[in-house]
Design a protein around this motif. Structure first.
Motif, PDB file in Angstrom:
ATOM      1  N   GLU A   7       5.705  -2.566 -18.739  1.00  0.00           N
ATOM      2  CA  GLU A   7       5.878  -2.541 -17.283  1.00  0.00           C
ATOM      3  C   GLU A   7       6.234  -3.931 -16.765  1.00  0.00           C
ATOM      4  OE1 GLU A   7       6.102  -1.587 -13.285  1.00  0.00           O
ATOM      5  OE2 GLU A   7       6.283  -0.345 -15.060  1.00  0.00           O
ATOM      6  N   LYS A   8       5.608  -4.955 -17.301  1.00  0.00           N
ATOM      7  CA  LYS A   8       5.922  -6.330 -16.898  1.00  0.00           C
ATOM      8  C   LYS A   8       7.353  -6.695 -17.278  1.00  0.00           C
ATOM      9  CE  LYS A   8       1.263  -8.255 -17.026  1.00  0.00           C
ATOM     10  NZ  LYS A   8       0.397  -9.206 -17.737  1.00  0.00           N
ATOM     11  N   ILE A   9       7.772  -6.294 -18.463  1.00  0.00           N
ATOM     12  CA  ILE A   9       9.143  -6.565 -18.904  1.00  0.00           C
ATOM     13  C   ILE A   9      10.138  -5.876 -17.962  1.00  0.00           C
ATOM     14  CG2 ILE A   9      10.819  -6.088 -20.746  1.00  0.00           C
ATOM     15  CD1 ILE A   9       8.429  -6.557 -22.725  1.00  0.00           C
ATOM     16  N   ARG A  10       9.849  -4.649 -17.598  1.00  0.00           N
ATOM     17  CA  ARG A  10      10.709  -3.913 -16.668  1.00  0.00           C
ATOM     18  C   ARG A  10      10.798  -4.645 -15.325  1.00  0.00           C
ATOM     19  NH1 ARG A  10      10.285  -1.143 -12.440  1.00  0.00           N
ATOM     20  NH2 ARG A  10       8.029  -0.986 -12.514  1.00  0.00           N
ATOM     21  N   GLN A  11       9.662  -5.132 -14.837  1.00  0.00           N
ATOM     22  CA  GLN A  11       9.659  -5.844 -13.560  1.00  0.00           C
ATOM     23  C   GLN A  11      10.513  -7.111 -13.624  1.00  0.00           C
ATOM     24  OE1 GLN A  11       5.761  -6.406 -11.746  1.00  0.00           O
ATOM     25  NE2 GLN A  11       5.044  -4.546 -12.754  1.00  0.00           N
ATOM     26  N   ILE A  12      10.408  -7.853 -14.707  1.00  0.00           N
ATOM     27  CA  ILE A  12      11.238  -9.050 -14.880  1.00  0.00           C
ATOM     28  C   ILE A  12      12.707  -8.647 -14.913  1.00  0.00           C
ATOM     29  CG2 ILE A  12      11.874 -10.922 -16.467  1.00  0.00           C
ATOM     30  CD1 ILE A  12       8.866 -11.005 -17.277  1.00  0.00           C
ATOM     31  N   ARG A  13      13.024  -7.613 -15.688  1.00  0.00           N
ATOM     32  CA  ARG A  13      14.408  -7.143 -15.792  1.00  0.00           C
ATOM     33  C   ARG A  13      14.978  -6.782 -14.430  1.00  0.00           C
ATOM     34  NH1 ARG A  13      16.354  -2.256 -15.584  1.00  0.00           N
ATOM     35  NH2 ARG A  13      14.478  -1.129 -16.183  1.00  0.00           N
ATOM     36  N   GLU A  14      14.192  -6.084 -13.626  1.00  0.00           N
ATOM     37  CA  GLU A  14      14.678  -5.631 -12.323  1.00  0.00           C
ATOM     38  C   GLU A  14      14.927  -6.790 -11.359  1.00  0.00           C
ATOM     39  OE1 GLU A  14      11.837  -2.678 -11.063  1.00  0.00           O
ATOM     40  OE2 GLU A  14      12.778  -1.125 -12.295  1.00  0.00           O
ATOM     41  N   VAL A  15      14.138  -7.846 -11.447  1.00  0.00           N
ATOM     42  CA  VAL A  15      14.314  -8.992 -10.545  1.00  0.00           C
ATOM     43  C   VAL A  15      15.440  -9.903 -11.024  1.00  0.00           C
ATOM     44  CG1 VAL A  15      13.218 -11.133  -9.734  1.00  0.00           C
ATOM     45  CG2 VAL A  15      11.963  -8.986  -9.653  1.00  0.00           C
ATOM     46  N   GLU A  16      15.571 -10.078 -12.324  1.00  0.00           N
ATOM     47  CA  GLU A  16      16.473 -11.100 -12.858  1.00  0.00           C
ATOM     48  C   GLU A  16      17.851 -10.616 -13.295  1.00  0.00           C
ATOM     49  OE1 GLU A  16      16.036 -14.288 -12.703  1.00  0.00           O
ATOM     50  OE2 GLU A  16      14.000 -14.175 -11.931  1.00  0.00           O
TER      51      GLU A  16
END
Length: 94
Positions: A7-16
């Motif tokens: 979930e954290k990886i997904r959040q980073i992906r979505e922002v960056e």
């Protein structure tokens, strides 16, 4: 724990990035690997976590511990998104 990491990886992906293809390219993994991790909750390998932290060091503390330290430049995607929003609206006081 792996589902929290994914979930954290997904959040980073979505922002960056604009999506899985760009994110995968930037950290040097096949897009299919990222899809499998995000969709199944499978634990990412250490090499992937290292690549993410090297590409976006500002998320290292949050990715590994869930904590942030803005004074040291360690933020979460949520904080980064808020910072970008403030900058766009011209209400950033820095």
């Amino acid at each position: 724990m792996s589902s929290k990491l994914t979930e954290k990886i997904r959040q980073i992906r979505e922002v960056e990035t604009s999506g899985r293809a760009e994110f995968s390219q930037l950290i040097g993994i096949p897009k299919k690997t990222l899809e499998n991790i995000e969709l199944t909750g499978r634990a990412p390998k250490g090499e992937m976590l290292e690549a993410i932290c090297q590409q976006w060091p500002k998320y290292t503390l949050w990715l590994m511990t869930g904590r942030t330290d803005e004074e040291c430049g360690q933020v979460s995607p949520e904080l980064e998104r808020a910072r970008r929003t403030l900058k766009k609206t011209g209400t950033d006081t820095d």
